[in-house]
Design an enzyme around this catalytic site. Structure first.
Site, PDB file in Angstrom:
ATOM      1  N   TYR A 193      -2.490  -0.805  10.459  1.00 56.15           N
ATOM      2  CA  TYR A 193      -2.434  -1.068   9.019  1.00 56.15           C
ATOM      3  C   TYR A 193      -1.110  -0.564   8.445  1.00 56.15           C
ATOM      4  O   TYR A 193      -0.429  -1.262   7.693  1.00 56.15           O
ATOM      5  CB  TYR A 193      -3.624  -0.376   8.353  1.00 56.15           C
ATOM      6  CG  TYR A 193      -3.753  -0.601   6.862  1.00 56.15           C
ATOM      7  CD1 TYR A 193      -4.343  -1.757   6.359  1.00 56.15           C
ATOM      8  CD2 TYR A 193      -3.296   0.352   5.956  1.00 56.15           C
ATOM      9  CE1 TYR A 193      -4.476  -1.957   4.987  1.00 56.15           C
ATOM     10  CE2 TYR A 193      -3.422   0.161   4.588  1.00 56.15           C
ATOM     11  CZ  TYR A 193      -4.016  -0.995   4.107  1.00 56.15           C
ATOM     12  OH  TYR A 193      -4.146  -1.184   2.747  1.00 56.15           O
TER      13      TYR A 193
ATOM     14  N   SER B  29       0.872  -1.182   0.000  1.00 61.94           N
ATOM     15  CA  SER B  29       0.000   0.000   0.000  1.00 61.94           C
ATOM     16  C   SER B  29       0.907   1.229   0.000  1.00 61.94           C
ATOM     17  O   SER B  29       2.074   1.146   0.400  1.00 61.94           O
ATOM     18  CB  SER B  29      -0.856   0.018   1.269  1.00 61.94           C
ATOM     19  OG  SER B  29      -1.486   1.273   1.442  1.00 61.94           O
TER      20      SER B  29
HETATM   21  N1  NAD Z   1      -8.539  -0.378  -1.474  1.00 65.16           N
HETATM   22  C1  NAD Z   1      -7.484   0.419  -1.290  1.00 65.16           C
HETATM   23  O1  NAD Z   1      -7.584   1.645  -1.284  1.00 65.16           O
HETATM   24  C2  NAD Z   1      -6.118  -0.183  -1.097  1.00 65.16           C
HETATM   25  C3  NAD Z   1      -5.002   0.654  -1.228  1.00 65.16           C
HETATM   26  C4  NAD Z   1      -3.737   0.125  -1.074  1.00 65.16           C
HETATM   27  C5  NAD Z   1      -3.587  -1.230  -0.779  1.00 65.16           C
HETATM   28  N2  NAD Z   1      -4.683  -2.025  -0.642  1.00 65.16           N
HETATM   29  C6  NAD Z   1      -4.454  -3.422  -0.337  1.00 65.16           C
HETATM   30  O2  NAD Z   1      -4.949  -4.223  -1.384  1.00 65.16           O
HETATM   31  C7  NAD Z   1      -5.313  -5.508  -0.874  1.00 65.16           C
HETATM   32  C8  NAD Z   1      -6.740  -5.816  -1.295  1.00 65.16           C
HETATM   33  O3  NAD Z   1      -7.596  -4.873  -0.682  1.00 65.16           O
HETATM   34  P1  NAD Z   1      -9.030  -4.498  -1.274  1.00 65.16           P
HETATM   35  O4  NAD Z   1      -9.111  -3.037  -1.293  1.00 65.16           O
HETATM   36  O5  NAD Z   1      -9.294  -5.282  -2.514  1.00 65.16           O
HETATM   37  O6  NAD Z   1      -9.932  -5.003  -0.061  1.00 65.16           O
HETATM   38  P2  NAD Z   1     -11.203  -5.958  -0.050  1.00 65.16           P
HETATM   39  O7  NAD Z   1     -11.757  -5.872   1.336  1.00 65.16           O
HETATM   40  O8  NAD Z   1     -12.097  -5.681  -1.191  1.00 65.16           O
HETATM   41  O9  NAD Z   1     -10.536  -7.397  -0.274  1.00 65.16           O
HETATM   42  C9  NAD Z   1      -9.767  -8.039   0.700  1.00 65.16           C
HETATM   43  C10 NAD Z   1      -9.917  -9.536   0.494  1.00 65.16           C
HETATM   44  O10 NAD Z   1      -9.093 -10.202   1.460  1.00 65.16           O
HETATM   45  C11 NAD Z   1      -9.829 -11.312   1.949  1.00 65.16           C
HETATM   46  N3  NAD Z   1      -9.351 -11.676   3.284  1.00 65.16           N
HETATM   47  C12 NAD Z   1      -9.429 -10.941   4.425  1.00 65.16           C
HETATM   48  N4  NAD Z   1      -8.934 -11.627   5.454  1.00 65.16           N
HETATM   49  C13 NAD Z   1      -8.526 -12.828   4.973  1.00 65.16           C
HETATM   50  C14 NAD Z   1      -7.930 -13.969   5.559  1.00 65.16           C
HETATM   51  N5  NAD Z   1      -7.681 -14.029   6.870  1.00 65.16           N
HETATM   52  N6  NAD Z   1      -7.651 -15.023   4.769  1.00 65.16           N
HETATM   53  C15 NAD Z   1      -7.932 -14.986   3.427  1.00 65.16           C
HETATM   54  N7  NAD Z   1      -8.491 -13.933   2.821  1.00 65.16           N
HETATM   55  C16 NAD Z   1      -8.791 -12.868   3.583  1.00 65.16           C
HETATM   56  C17 NAD Z   1     -11.283 -10.804   2.026  1.00 65.16           C
HETATM   57  O11 NAD Z   1     -12.216 -11.859   2.101  1.00 65.16           O
HETATM   58  C18 NAD Z   1     -11.371 -10.013   0.719  1.00 65.16           C
HETATM   59  O12 NAD Z   1     -11.797 -10.811  -0.352  1.00 65.16           O
HETATM   60  C19 NAD Z   1      -5.122  -5.438   0.641  1.00 65.16           C
HETATM   61  O13 NAD Z   1      -3.842  -5.949   0.975  1.00 65.16           O
HETATM   62  C20 NAD Z   1      -5.144  -3.930   0.912  1.00 65.16           C
HETATM   63  O14 NAD Z   1      -4.454  -3.605   2.090  1.00 65.16           O
HETATM   64  C21 NAD Z   1      -5.947  -1.535  -0.805  1.00 65.16           C
END
Ligand code: NAD
Length: 232
Positions: free
Chosen positions: A184, A171
């Site tokens: 986080y 991130s």
């Molecule tokens: N959305 C943003 O703005 C953003 C920005 C930077 C980084 N990220 C990172 O991108 C990645 C995906 O995030 P997203 O925005 O798609 O979120 P999201 O909530 O849409 O998806 C997260 C996924 O992780 C799965 N998950 C959670 N805990 C779990 C576990 N214990 N075991 C297996 N699966 C698990 C959830 O079921 C979900 O499908 C994450 O690492 C997040 O930190 C997101």
């Protein structure tokens, strides 16, 4: 429209792959046919987009996620739309033994593991002084330990084949900070550090490890922070 003049970076062998569906042409600058990718967090907002791009490039996909309601349906969509093989594995990335046994299943069923994309993640907002300790542990267990355990589960299979690609979705918070997200941010800084450490150790085995550091993407992870925080 693509005129066939651009050459993809990195490999002379790579071709522009495309899958035709109806009157839509789905193109990728990569050719990942005969490759197998594991995507954790596969049904999340970013995970789904990654799966779609991998599928577009022809990679077979093992979908790993804790939430299985939408996984089968999504896997069927990928197979139907892109003609790739998919398999869903419901698991919790905090469980080392499950990750190891699922990695073996992927090797048995697909013939090997070429790519691991760690795209799972959780978020919790609180002022630092009041940050609940159980939430702190939970976030580190999923975001950081989960990347460690998933990478460790595929590592021996990649070492054996002398090749592998691991991409960790860290991130922008793996580099900079903002308020209310101390757990986080610490976990994502950890993911960036772990990426550096594993990249060094993977090099001699033909394994590359990289992190991507996205800014805000409107997914469930951001929506659940509430509108005032989602904006940050
Ligand atoms: N959305 C943003 O703005 C953003 C920005 C930077 C980084 N990220 C990172 O991108 C990645 C995906 O995030 P997203 O925005 O798609 O979120 P999201 O909530 O849409 O998806 C997260 C996924 O992780 C799965 N998950 C959670 N805990 C779990 C576990 N214990 N075991 C297996 N699966 C698990 C959830 O079921 C979900 O499908 C994450 O690492 C997040 O930190 C997101």
């Amino acid at each position: 429209m693509y005129a066939g003049k651009l050459r993809p970076i990195g490999s002379r062998k790579r071709q522009h792959d495309h899958v035709t569906q109806g009157n839509k042409i789905k193109m990728s600058f990569l050719n990942l046919q005969n490759r197998t990718s594991i995507v954790t967090g596969a049904t999340g907002g970013i995970g789904r987009a990654i799966c779609e791009e991998l599928a577009k490039a022809g990679s077979d996909i093992a979908l790993f996620d804790i939430a299985d309601e939408k996984m089968e349906q999504f896997a069927r969509k990928l197979t139907g739309e892109f003609g790739i093989s998919t398999r869903v594995y419901k698991l919790d990335v905090r469980r080392s033994a499950d990750l190891r046994s699922r990695a073996w299943s992927v090797v048995d069923e697909f013939g090997g593991i070429d790519h691991l994309i760690n795209a799972h993640g959780v978020q919790f907002l609180s002022p630092f002084a009041e940050f609940p300790e159980d939430k702190w542990t939970f976030i580190h267990d999923v975001n950081l330990m989960g990347v460690f355990l998933a990478s460790k589960a595929v590592w021996p299979h990649m070492v054996k084949r002398k090749r592998g690609r691991i991409v960790n979705v860290a991130s922008v918070h793996g580099i900079v900070a903002s308020e209310l997200k101390s757990a986080y941010i610490a976990s994502k800084h950890g993911v960036v550090g772990l990426t550096r450490a594993t990249a060094l150790e993977g090099a001699e085995h033909g394994i590359t490890v990289n992190a991507v550091c996205p800014g805000a993407v409107l997914t469930d992870l951001v929506r659940q922070q509430g509108p005032q925080h989602a904006k940050r």
